[in-house]
Motif scaffolding. Structure first.
Motif, short mmCIF file in Angstrom:
data_model
loop_
_atom_site.label_atom_id
_atom_site.label_comp_id
_atom_site.label_asym_id
_atom_site.label_seq_id
_atom_site.Cartn_x
_atom_site.Cartn_y
_atom_site.Cartn_z
N ALA A 198 0.82 -1.20 0.00
CA ALA A 198 0.00 0.00 0.00
C ALA A 198 0.86 1.26 0.00
N GLU A 199 1.95 1.24 0.75
CA GLU A 199 2.88 2.36 0.79
C GLU A 199 4.29 1.79 0.65
N PRO A 200 4.88 1.88 -0.55
CA PRO A 200 6.19 1.25 -0.77
C PRO A 200 7.33 2.06 -0.16
N ALA A 201 8.46 1.37 0.05
CA ALA A 201 9.68 2.02 0.53
C ALA A 201 10.84 1.83 -0.44
N GLY A 202 10.73 0.85 -1.35
CA GLY A 202 11.80 0.61 -2.31
C GLY A 202 13.01 -0.04 -1.67
N HIS A 203 14.11 -0.13 -2.42
CA HIS A 203 15.39 -0.65 -1.95
C HIS A 203 15.29 -2.08 -1.42
N GLY A 204 14.33 -2.86 -1.89
CA GLY A 204 14.18 -4.23 -1.45
C GLY A 204 13.34 -4.42 -0.22
N PHE A 205 12.93 -3.32 0.45
CA PHE A 205 12.11 -3.43 1.66
C PHE A 205 10.73 -4.00 1.35
N ASP A 206 10.13 -3.58 0.22
CA ASP A 206 8.79 -4.03 -0.10
C ASP A 206 8.74 -5.55 -0.25
N GLU A 207 9.68 -6.10 -1.01
CA GLU A 207 9.71 -7.54 -1.24
C GLU A 207 9.97 -8.31 0.06
N ALA A 208 10.92 -7.80 0.88
CA ALA A 208 11.24 -8.49 2.13
C ALA A 208 10.05 -8.52 3.08
N ALA A 209 9.36 -7.39 3.20
CA ALA A 209 8.19 -7.33 4.10
C ALA A 209 7.07 -8.23 3.59
N ARG A 210 6.83 -8.22 2.27
CA ARG A 210 5.76 -9.03 1.71
C ARG A 210 6.04 -10.51 1.87
N GLU A 211 7.28 -10.93 1.59
CA GLU A 211 7.62 -12.35 1.69
C GLU A 211 7.49 -12.85 3.12
N ALA A 212 7.84 -12.01 4.09
CA ALA A 212 7.69 -12.42 5.48
C ALA A 212 6.22 -12.47 5.88
N ALA A 213 5.45 -11.48 5.47
CA ALA A 213 4.04 -11.42 5.88
C ALA A 213 3.23 -12.58 5.33
N LEU A 214 3.56 -13.06 4.15
CA LEU A 214 2.82 -14.19 3.58
C LEU A 214 2.98 -15.46 4.38
N ARG A 215 3.96 -15.50 5.28
CA ARG A 215 4.17 -16.68 6.11
C ARG A 215 3.66 -16.48 7.54
N PHE A 216 3.02 -15.36 7.81
CA PHE A 216 2.45 -15.11 9.13
C PHE A 216 1.22 -15.99 9.36
N ARG A 217 0.90 -16.25 10.61
CA ARG A 217 -0.35 -16.90 11.00
C ARG A 217 -1.07 -16.04 12.04
N PHE A 218 -2.39 -15.97 11.90
CA PHE A 218 -3.21 -15.18 12.80
C PHE A 218 -4.30 -16.07 13.39
N THR A 219 -4.81 -15.66 14.55
CA THR A 219 -6.14 -16.15 14.92
C THR A 219 -7.11 -15.33 14.09
N PRO A 220 -8.07 -15.97 13.40
CA PRO A 220 -8.90 -15.23 12.46
C PRO A 220 -9.77 -14.18 13.16
N ALA A 221 -10.18 -13.21 12.38
CA ALA A 221 -11.14 -12.23 12.89
C ALA A 221 -12.47 -12.93 13.14
N ARG A 222 -13.23 -12.38 14.07
CA ARG A 222 -14.51 -13.00 14.41
C ARG A 222 -15.59 -11.94 14.44
N ARG A 223 -16.73 -12.29 13.86
CA ARG A 223 -17.93 -11.48 13.96
C ARG A 223 -18.89 -12.28 14.83
N GLY A 224 -19.05 -11.83 16.03
CA GLY A 224 -19.83 -12.61 16.99
C GLY A 224 -19.07 -13.89 17.30
N ASP A 225 -19.71 -15.04 17.03
CA ASP A 225 -19.06 -16.31 17.30
C ASP A 225 -18.56 -16.98 16.03
N ARG A 226 -18.52 -16.23 14.92
CA ARG A 226 -18.10 -16.83 13.65
C ARG A 226 -16.76 -16.25 13.20
#
Length: 872
Positions: A111-139
Motif C-alpha cells: 500500500a505504501e512502498p519504501a523501495g530498496h528491497g524493503f517491499d519484497e522483504a516485508a511481503r515475503e515475510a508477511a505471507l508466512r504469518f499466521r493469525f487467529t482469524p477475525a470474528r464477527r460474533g461467534d463466527r
C-alpha cells in the motif's frame, strides 16, 4: 525483532480495518448488506460506500454482532535487504494483508512502498504469518488489515556500559523504537470500538551479528573496548582463538601472524575489502592503529568470493567506520614506555538533502623501542659475558592520512565515493634476519645505522547500486604507488654499548653496502554482482584483476646494467568466480557453494648463472572450489562446517624481493591446500546465574608447495620447500553475571603443524596457547551515565623449539620457554549528550616476565601507558 503495539483505529460495519495511524484506509459497508453477506466473505463482501454508511453500533444495541480483530500468533522476521544494510538505508512499508477465516495470509499488497528491497522483504515475510482469524460474533470471518513493517538499522550500544558483560566480538542488542502512536480520527460516518492495529518493527542485525550467524567460517572482533585501551591491533587479534601474533620487537617491528598454523602471506589482509598494502598500510596488520578500525573479520581457511583473494589459510578484513549518515568525529592520544606516542583523528559529515558525504582520518605513531634486553657482551679480547643492555637503534616513525568524498543514497548511486590516501613509515634495524642466541641472550652484534622505510600513496573509486529490485553491483577500482628504501652504508661495527669501531668496508647487514630504492605501481579492481532469483536464494559473481609493475635502483652499483633491481618486472594476477547461497527451512539452514579460477602471468628479466640477463615470461592457472554450511538448531545453538580447495599465488615481494634483505625468485609455484572446518556455537544462553556462551571448532589444513623464506648469510629468498598438514581445535567460553557487573571469557588453541614428508613438527611455531580476560565494571560511580571498569588479561604460550624438532638431543635444542603475560587496565568512561570520553591507565607485562619474538629475541618487559579517547 517483531514488536506489537496497540493503536487506535476504526471498525466499520461489515468490514475489519486495522491501520497504523497516519495510514488509515476507510472501507464502509451498508449494515444490511453486511448482515446478509456470508461469513467467509469478510472484507470482500463489503461495499466501499463511506459517505452513506451508518454508524456501527455497539453489541447489545440490536445491530450487527461486534467484530474482533485477528491476532498475530506466528510471525516470521523479515530479512533486512543486504543492499539496503550496506548502504545504511532504513524504511517503512505498509502492506494490505488479506487473511482468510483460518488465519492464513492469502494476499499481501504493498500500500505504501519504501523501495530498496524493503517491499519484497516485508511481503515475503508477511505471507508466512499466521493469525487467529477475525470474528464477527461467534463466527470466524475473513478480514483485511493494514500492516506496517519498519526496517531499522541497529542502534549503537549505550556508551555508558560499553560491551557490558559481552566478550570481545559480541554485539549488544539494542531495541529500536517504533514510531509514536497517535490517535487517528475515525473515517466519515464511522463509530464504534477502537481496535488495535498491528505494527511491526524489524531491527536489522548488525553486520557483525549477520556474519557470525552466517554460513561463513568467520570470527568477528569488535574493537569498542580495544579503542579505549592501549593494546595495539596485533595484541587485539591475538586474543582470538586460533590466532597467534608474535612481534620481532616493539611498536613498528615485524610481526608474524599465524591462523590455524599457517603464517605470513598465506593469510591475506584487507582494509574495507581492499588489500591492506594497497590501501596505505604496507607496514603490517599489527601496526595499523586500532582506533581507525571498527571491527576485524577473521575468515578461517575458507575465504568469500567478494574479496577476490587467493588466500591459502584465511583472511583478515579490517573494517573502518562505514556510517555515511550524519556527522561525527573521534580522536585518541596515547603515551607510554619506551618513548611511545600514538595519535589518531577522524571525522565525517553527510548532507542528507544533497547526498554529499565527506570523511577524513589520520594518524601519527612514534616509538624509540629502547627497552632493556639480556645480551652476551664481548670484551676487547673476545671473551663473552652476560650483560644487560638497551636497544639503541630500533626507532619507528609512521604517519598517514586518508580523505573520502562522494555521494550516497541517490537514485543513480547508493554509493559513489572517491578515496585518496598517503602513509609513510621509517624503521631503524637493530639486527638482521639471522640472530644467534646463547642461553636466551643475543650474541649477534647489533646494527647502528641500517634503516628501512616505505611510502605509499594512491586513490580508489567505489560504486554501489541496486538494479531491477533483485540485483546489485559493487565495484571498486584503484591505483597504488609504493616506494621502498633500504640504506646500509655504515663503516662501523657497533656493540651493545652503542660504540662504533671503524672498519675498512661498508655495510652491517650483509657483505656489501646498499642504498636501494624500489618503486612499485599497482592497478587493481574488484567487481562483484549479486542477484536474488528468488526468496532465500542469492547468486554472486566476482572478478578481481591486479596489475603490478616494479623497478628499482641500488645507488651503490655504479654500472646500471649490472644492477638487478633495474629490471622491469611485470605481474598480472586475477581471481574470478561464482558463488551460490541458499537459506531453506525458513533460514535454519544456510549454504554457500562457490568455485574460483586463479590466473597469474610474470614478465621480467633476471641474471642468469652465466652472468647474462635473460627474459622470463611464464603463466600459471589454478582452479578451486568449496562449500560453507550452517544449521541452526535453536535461536542460540548452531553448527557450521566448511571446506575449500584453496590456492595462493606468489606475491610481488616473494617473486621480486622486498628491495631490502629479500632477493627475487621469479620461478615460484603457487601453494595449494585442502582446508576443513567444523564447529558448534552456543551464542548466548540466559540462565538464572548469568549469560553463557561457548564455541568449539576443529580444523584441518593439508598443504602442498609451501613458499617459505630461506635465510642465507646477509640475505634471504623465498622458495617452494615442503608440504605440511595442520590439525587442531580451538575453543572459547564466556560467562556474564546478572546485572552485567562481571564477565569472564577464555580461549584455547591446540594445533599440530607437521612436515608432510618427515612427520616432524614444523619449527618455530607455538602449538598450544590461550588466554583469559576478566572485566568488572561499576556504572554511575561519580555521575549519571558513567562507568568505571577494571580489565585483567592473561596470555599464555607453551614452550616450543626454535629449530627442527627431530634433530639432536632435546636438551641441546634452542627452545623458547613458556610465557605467561598479564595486562591490567583501568578505564573511566563518561557520556554527556552526544559525546563520550574515556581515559585509561594500562600496565602490560605486569610481572615483567621474559617475552620472546619468533626469532627468540627478547621483547619489551613491563610497560605502562595512558590513553585518552574522545568521540562526538
Amino acid at each position: 525483532m517483531i514488536r506489537l503495539r496497540p493503536l487506535r483505529c476504526a471498525a466499520l460495519a461489515g468490514t475489519l480495518i486495522l491501520a497504523p495511524c497516519g495510514a488509515l484506509l476507510a472501507f464502509a459497508a451498508d449494515a444490511r448488506a453486511s448482515d446478509e453477506a456470508p461469513a467467509d466473505e469478510g472484507v470482500e463482501g463489503a461495499a466501499p460506500q463511506a459517505e452513506t454508511a451508518p454508524a456501527a453500533r455497539a453489541p447489545g444495541d440490536g445491530a450487527a454482532p461486534a467484530v474482533r480483530p485477528p491476532e498475530l500468533t506466528g510471525a516470521v522476521e523479515a530479512a533486512y535487504p543486504q543492499a539496503a544494510r550496506e548502504a545504511g538505508l532504513e524504511g517503512s512499508v505498509v502492506l494490505r494483508l488479506t487473511i482468510d477465516a483460518e488465519g492464513r495470509v492469502t494476499g499481501a499488497e504493498v500500500a505504501e512502498p519504501a523501495g530498496h528491497g524493503f517491499d519484497e522483504a516485508a511481503r515475503e515475510a508477511a505471507l508466512r504469518f499466521r493469525f487467529t482469524p477475525a470474528r464477527r460474533g461467534d463466527r470466524s470471518v475473513a478480514s483485511r488489515i493494514l500492516y506496517r513493517h519498519d526496517f531499522r538499522l541497529p542502534a549503537p550500544p549505550p556508551a555508558a556500559v560499553p560491551g557490558a558483560g559481552m566478550p570481545a566480538g559480541r554485539a549488544v542488542p539494542a531495541a529500536v523504537p517504533v514510531a509514536g502512536a497517535a490517535e487517528a480520527a475515525p473515517a466519515v460516518g464511522a463509530a464504534g470500538p477502537a481496535l488495535p492495529a498491528i505494527e511491526v518493527s524489524v531491527r536489522g542485525a548488525s553486520e557483525a551479528e549477520r556474519l557470525r550467524t552466517s554460513a561463513q567460517a568467520v570470527q568477528v572482533i569488535e574493537t569498542v573496548e580495544a579503542r579505549r585501551q592501549a593494546a595495539d591491533l596485533g595484541e587485539v587479534l591475538s586474543r582470538a582463538e586460533g590466532v597467534s601474533v608474535r612481534r620481532l620487537g616493539g611498536l613498528g617491528s615485524d610481526a608474524r601472524f599465524s591462523l590455524n598454523g599457517l603464517t605470513d602471506d598465506r593469510i591475506r589482509f584487507f582494509l574495507d575489502g581492499v588489500p591492506l598494502d594497497l590501501a596505505g598500510h604496507s607496514f603490517g596488520v599489527a601496526n595499523v592503529p586500532v582506533n581507525l578500525v571498527e571491527r576485524a573479520e577473521i575468515y578461517r581457511g575458507v575465504v568469500p568470493l567478494r574479496f577476490g583473494s587467493d588466500a591459502l589459510g584465511g583472511a583478515v578484513n579490517l573494517v573502518t567506520d562505514q556510517d555515511t549518515r550524519g556527522a561525527g568525529a573521534a580522536a585518541s592520544y596515547q603515551v607510554g614506555s619506551f618513548g611511545t606516542y600514538r595519535l589518531t583523528l577522524g571525522a565525517r559529515h553527510a548532507h542528507a538533502p544533497s547526498g554529499l558525504f565527506a570523511r577524513a582520518s589520520g594518524f601519527v605513531d612514534r616509538a624509540r623501542n629502547d627497552y632493556p634486553i639480556d645480551v652476551m657482551a664481548f670484551d676487547e679480547s673476545g671473551r663473552p659475558s652476560p650483560a644487560r643492555a638497551r636497544r639503541f637503534h630500533d626507532g619507528y616513525v609512521a604517519a598517514g592520512g586518508a580523505a573520502e568524498v562522494g555521494v550516497t543514497r541517490r537514485p543513480w548511486a547508493d554509493r559513489l565515493l572517491v578515496r585518496a590516501f598517503f602513509t609513510s613509515h621509517d624503521k631503524e634495524l637493530q639486527h638482521g634476519p639471522l640472530v644467534t642466541m646463547l642461553d636466551g641472550r643475543v650474541t649477534s652484534p647489533p646494527f647502528g645505522e641500517a634503516t628501512f622505510g616505505r611510502q605509499t600513496g594512491g586513490a580508489l573509486l567505489r560504486y554501489a547500486q541496486p538494479f531491477f529490485g533483485r540485483a546489485r553491483l559493487d565495484a571498486l577500482a584503484g591505483y597504488s604507488y609504493a616506494r621502498t628504501t633500504f640504506v646500509d652504508m655504515a663503516t662501523c661495527t657497533y656493540d651493545w654499548s652503542d660504540r662504533c669501531k671503524e672498519r675498512p668496508y661498508r655495510g652491517e647487514v650483509g657483505e656489501d653496502a646498499n642504498d636501494q630504492q624500489v618503486r612499485q605501481h599497482t592497478a587493481f579492481a574488484r567487481v562483484n554482482a549479486a542477484w536474488h532469483p528468488a526468496t532465500d536464494h542469492l547468486l554472486r559473481f566476482g572478478l578481481s584483476p591486479t596489475h603490478v609493475t616494479r623497478t628499482g635502483r641500488n645507488l651503490v652499483v655504479a654500472e646500471r646494467e649490472k644492477d638487478p633491481l633495474t629490471a622491469e618486472r611485470d605481474l598480472w594476477s586475477g581471481v574470478a568466480g561464482v558463488e551460490y547461497e541458499a537459506r531453506p527451512l525458513d533460514g535454519r539452514l544456510a549454504n554457500i557453494a562457490f568455485a574460483k579460477l586463479y590466473l597469474q602471468s610474470v614478465r621480467t628479466r633476471e641474471h642468469l648463472p652465466s652472468g647474462r640477463i635473460g627474459d622470463v615470461d611464464r603463466a600459471t592457472h589454478r582452479v578451486g572450489a568449496g562449500d560453507s554450511l550452517r544449521f541452526r538448531f535453536t535461536d542460540a545453538i548452531y553448527a557450521k562446517a566448511s571446506y575449500e580447495v584453496a590456492t595462493r599465488l606468489p606475491t610481488p615481494e616473494e617473486l621480486f624481493g622486498d628491495g631490502g634483505l629479500v632477493v627475487s625468485n621469479v620461478h615460484l609455484e603457487p601453494e595449494a591446500s585442502h582446508n576443513v572446518n567444523v564447529g558448534v556455537t552456543l551464542e548466548r544462553a540466559e540462565t538464572p546465574v548469568g549469560q553463557l556462551r561457548f564455541n568449539v571448532n576443529g580444523f584441518g589444513r593439508f598443504t602442498e608447495d609451501l613458499i617459505t623464506l630461506q635465510r642465507f648469510l646477509g640475505y634471504s629468498a623465498y622458495g617452494n620447500t615442503l608440504s605440511a598438514r595442520s590439525v587442531g581445535f580451538e575453543s572459547t567460553a564466556g560467562w556474564t553475571s546478572p546485572g552485567d557487573w562481571l564477565s569472564v571469557d577464555g580461549h584455547v588453541t591446540w594445533q599440530d603443524f607437521r612436515d608432510g614428508s618427515t612427520d616432524v613438527r614444523i619449527q618455530n611455531l607455538p602449538y598450544l596457547f590461550g588466554g583469559v580476560a576478566a572485566r568488572a565494571q561499576w556504572p554511575e560511580i561519580a555521575a549519571r551515565r558513567d562507568v568505571l571498569s577494571l580489565t585483567w588479561i592473561t596470555d599464555y604460550v607453551h614452550a616450543f623449539f626454535v629449530g627442527p624438532e627431530g634433530r639432536g638431543a632435546a636438551r641441546s635444542k634452542a627452545e623458547i620457554p613458556s610465557q605467561l603475560l598479564h595486562t591490567l587496565a583501568l578505564t573511566y568512561l563518561v557520556e554527556r549528550g552526544g559525546w563520550t570520553v574515556s581515559s585509561t591507565v594500562e600496565v602490560q607485562n605486569l610481572t615483567d616476565e621474559k617475552a620472546f619474538s619468533f626469532h627468540g629475541i627478547q621483547r619489551p618487559g613491563r610497560a605502562a601507558y595512558a590513553k585518552l579517547a574522545l568521540s562526538l
